[in-house]
Design a protein around this motif. Structure first.
Motif, PDB file in Angstrom:
ATOM      1  N   PRO A 119      54.022 -50.601 -14.756  1.00 47.78           N
ATOM      2  CA  PRO A 119      54.718 -49.441 -14.235  1.00 47.78           C
ATOM      3  C   PRO A 119      54.138 -49.052 -12.876  1.00 47.78           C
ATOM      4  N   PRO A 120      54.973 -48.852 -11.830  1.00 47.56           N
ATOM      5  CA  PRO A 120      54.452 -48.554 -10.505  1.00 47.56           C
ATOM      6  C   PRO A 120      53.919 -47.124 -10.414  1.00 47.56           C
ATOM      7  N   HIS A 121      54.356 -46.262 -11.341  1.00 49.27           N
ATOM      8  CA  HIS A 121      53.909 -44.869 -11.332  1.00 49.27           C
ATOM      9  C   HIS A 121      53.836 -44.445 -12.795  1.00 49.27           C
ATOM     10  N   VAL A 122      52.679 -43.966 -13.221  1.00 45.37           N
ATOM     11  CA  VAL A 122      52.531 -43.578 -14.634  1.00 45.37           C
ATOM     12  C   VAL A 122      53.009 -42.132 -14.781  1.00 45.37           C
ATOM     13  N   PRO A 123      54.041 -41.897 -15.597  1.00 41.02           N
ATOM     14  CA  PRO A 123      54.557 -40.527 -15.720  1.00 41.02           C
ATOM     15  C   PRO A 123      53.491 -39.595 -16.301  1.00 41.02           C
ATOM     16  N   VAL A 124      53.423 -38.392 -15.773  1.00 45.61           N
ATOM     17  CA  VAL A 124      52.415 -37.410 -16.187  1.00 45.61           C
ATOM     18  C   VAL A 124      53.072 -36.384 -17.115  1.00 45.61           C
ATOM     19  N   LEU A 125      52.386 -36.031 -18.217  1.00 47.25           N
ATOM     20  CA  LEU A 125      52.816 -34.965 -19.140  1.00 47.25           C
ATOM     21  C   LEU A 125      54.208 -35.199 -19.741  1.00 47.25           C
ATOM     22  N   LEU A 126      54.623 -36.472 -19.786  1.00 46.50           N
ATOM     23  CA  LEU A 126      55.943 -36.750 -20.359  1.00 46.50           C
ATOM     24  C   LEU A 126      55.956 -36.478 -21.868  1.00 46.50           C
ATOM     25  N   SER A 127      54.882 -36.858 -22.584  1.00 42.33           N
ATOM     26  CA  SER A 127      54.877 -36.671 -24.046  1.00 42.33           C
ATOM     27  C   SER A 127      55.026 -35.199 -24.425  1.00 42.33           C
ATOM     28  N   PRO A 128      54.238 -34.270 -23.818  1.00 44.75           N
ATOM     29  CA  PRO A 128      54.446 -32.858 -24.202  1.00 44.75           C
ATOM     30  C   PRO A 128      55.832 -32.336 -23.851  1.00 44.75           C
ATOM     31  N   ILE A 129      56.455 -32.863 -22.799  1.00 45.87           N
ATOM     32  CA  ILE A 129      57.822 -32.429 -22.496  1.00 45.87           C
ATOM     33  C   ILE A 129      58.751 -32.870 -23.624  1.00 45.87           C
ATOM     34  N   LEU A 130      58.668 -34.159 -23.983  1.00 48.99           N
ATOM     35  CA  LEU A 130      59.589 -34.682 -25.007  1.00 48.99           C
ATOM     36  C   LEU A 130      59.354 -33.994 -26.352  1.00 48.99           C
ATOM     37  N   PHE A 144      63.263 -38.430  -9.515  1.00 49.54           N
ATOM     38  CA  PHE A 144      63.387 -39.690 -10.261  1.00 49.54           C
ATOM     39  C   PHE A 144      62.169 -40.606 -10.077  1.00 49.54           C
ATOM     40  N   GLY A 145      61.682 -40.786  -8.850  1.00 44.56           N
ATOM     41  CA  GLY A 145      60.492 -41.630  -8.607  1.00 44.56           C
ATOM     42  C   GLY A 145      60.661 -43.027  -9.168  1.00 44.56           C
ATOM     43  N   ALA A 146      59.751 -43.416 -10.073  1.00 48.44           N
ATOM     44  CA  ALA A 146      59.864 -44.727 -10.720  1.00 48.44           C
ATOM     45  C   ALA A 146      60.711 -44.633 -11.981  1.00 48.44           C
TER      46      ALA A 146
END
Ligand SMILES: C[S@@+](CC[C@H](N)C(=O)[O-])C[C@H]1O[C@@H](n2cnc3c(N)ncnc32)[C@H](O)[C@@H]1O
Length: 328
Positions: free
Chosen positions: A11-22, A37-39
């Protein structure tokens, strides 16, 4: 649907705080706008969690080239739009069930020396997320000493703002400041050598110029207002910020839209209460130790969540957001 193996492996950019959002917004349903959108990490996360459709917006056209490999696996569930999240309601074209904003720059932007975002890599002093408007080199070449000091102070919280602005004006009288290395060198010359564990002396100046070049605070307020217009009653707003100046704008916006009164300052009259337009969900969420260990970029991230009510949208009171918009 799974994403392509190659993209998932690197992954070119590791998503931050995605798990707590979901976790907070589960079950994920309906149409979502990913305004940064980014990566595509958030967009994929939402689609895989059950969103029927995601509209991905980015002001950087190069973001979509990276996504081409995997985006088509989602067919017409994923729509990609080059634009600004300040106009996200117009891009969405109708009510949506959720809006996510993951502010700032992506790892891809930081890692490309040619984009000029990083003092760790020599490159042209550009810093534009899109391909329009003035570059950082233009700003440094044309801004008055006072304007440059204001940018450094208000957008970078740089206490040596005046000293650095004076040094920039003196240096540009000798030769144009065109590269990241030149800028970093001038800033370093104005500040004491950092102690172990302290950030690089140019960190705050680079942040400040990037915010000014991309009008990031103006975009943030416009994006929050646009989300308010776009969200259906019950819809989710999730915003991840990376420094206290951004987080303060999001926090005050949500406090204001939660219908509280309050004053612009202690001499101003009390603002009349309005029907809440958002209900904030809990306090700001930070990354846990495991996420920070895996992705140090998550250390400064803060997530704020809120749900839209049925109250009609309206413009925010910018005077109460602690927002400094500098006219250059
Ligand atoms: C931190 S990255 C997002 C990463 C993404 N969540 C992911 O998981 O890959 C921020 C992205 O937002 C974009 N961006 C920043 N400000 C924007 C704005 N006002 N409108 C649209 N895109 C913006 C940047 O170009 C960058 O690609």
């Amino acid at each position: 649907m799974a994403c392509s193996e190659g993209a998932a492996a690197n992954p070119p950019h590791v998503p931050v705080l995605l798990s707590p959002i979901l976790a907070a917004v589960a079950p994920v349903r309906g149409t979502w706008v990913d305004g940064t959108f980014g990566a595509g990490g958030y967009a994929r996360g939402l689609l895989d969690a059950g969103a029927e459709r995601v509209i991905g917006i980015d002001r950087d056209p190069s973001a979509f080239a990276l996504a081409a490999e995997w985006a088509e696996t989602y067919g017409d569930r994923l729509t990609l739009i080059e634009g600004r999240f300040g106009d996200l309601d117009a891009h969405a074209g109708g009510p949506v069930d959720g809006v996510v904003l993951d502010l700032g720059v992506s790892s891809m932007q930081l890692d490309q020396p040619g984009r000029g975002f990083s003092f760790q890599k020599d490159g042209p002093l550009d810093m534009r997320m899109g391909d329009d408007g003035l570059s950082a080199a233009d700003l440094v070449a044309t801004g008055s000493e006072g304007d440059l000091a204001d940018i450094l102070y208000h957008y970078g919280e740089e206490r040596a703002a005046r000293r650095i602005a004076r040094a920039l004006v003196r240096a540009r009288d000798e030769a144009p400041i065109l590269t990241t290395r030149q800028l970093a060198g001038i800033v370093e010359g104005c500040l004491p050598r950092p102690k172990p564990g302290q950030s690089h002396p140019a960190t705050r100046s680079f942040q400040a110029l990037r915010i000014a070049v991309n009008d990031e605070f103006g975009q943030l307020v416009q994006g929050l207002e646009a989300a308010e217009r776009a969200l259906a009653p019950g819809g989710w707003l999730a915003v991840v910020s990376f420094h206290s100046l951004e987080d303060r704008i999001v926090k005050r916006f949500l406090q204001q839209r939660a219908g509280g009164g309050g004053r612009a300052n202690r001499y101003a009259p009390e603002t009349p209460e309005t029907a809440p337009r958002f209900v904030p969900e809990g306090r700001a969420v930070a990354a846990d130790a495991a996420e920070i260990a895996a992705n140090p970029r998550a250390r400064s991230a803060r997530l704020r969540l809120a749900r839209r009510t049925e109250a009609p949208a309206g413009p925010a009171d910018r005077g109460r957001l602690g927002l400094t918009v500098l006219d250059m």
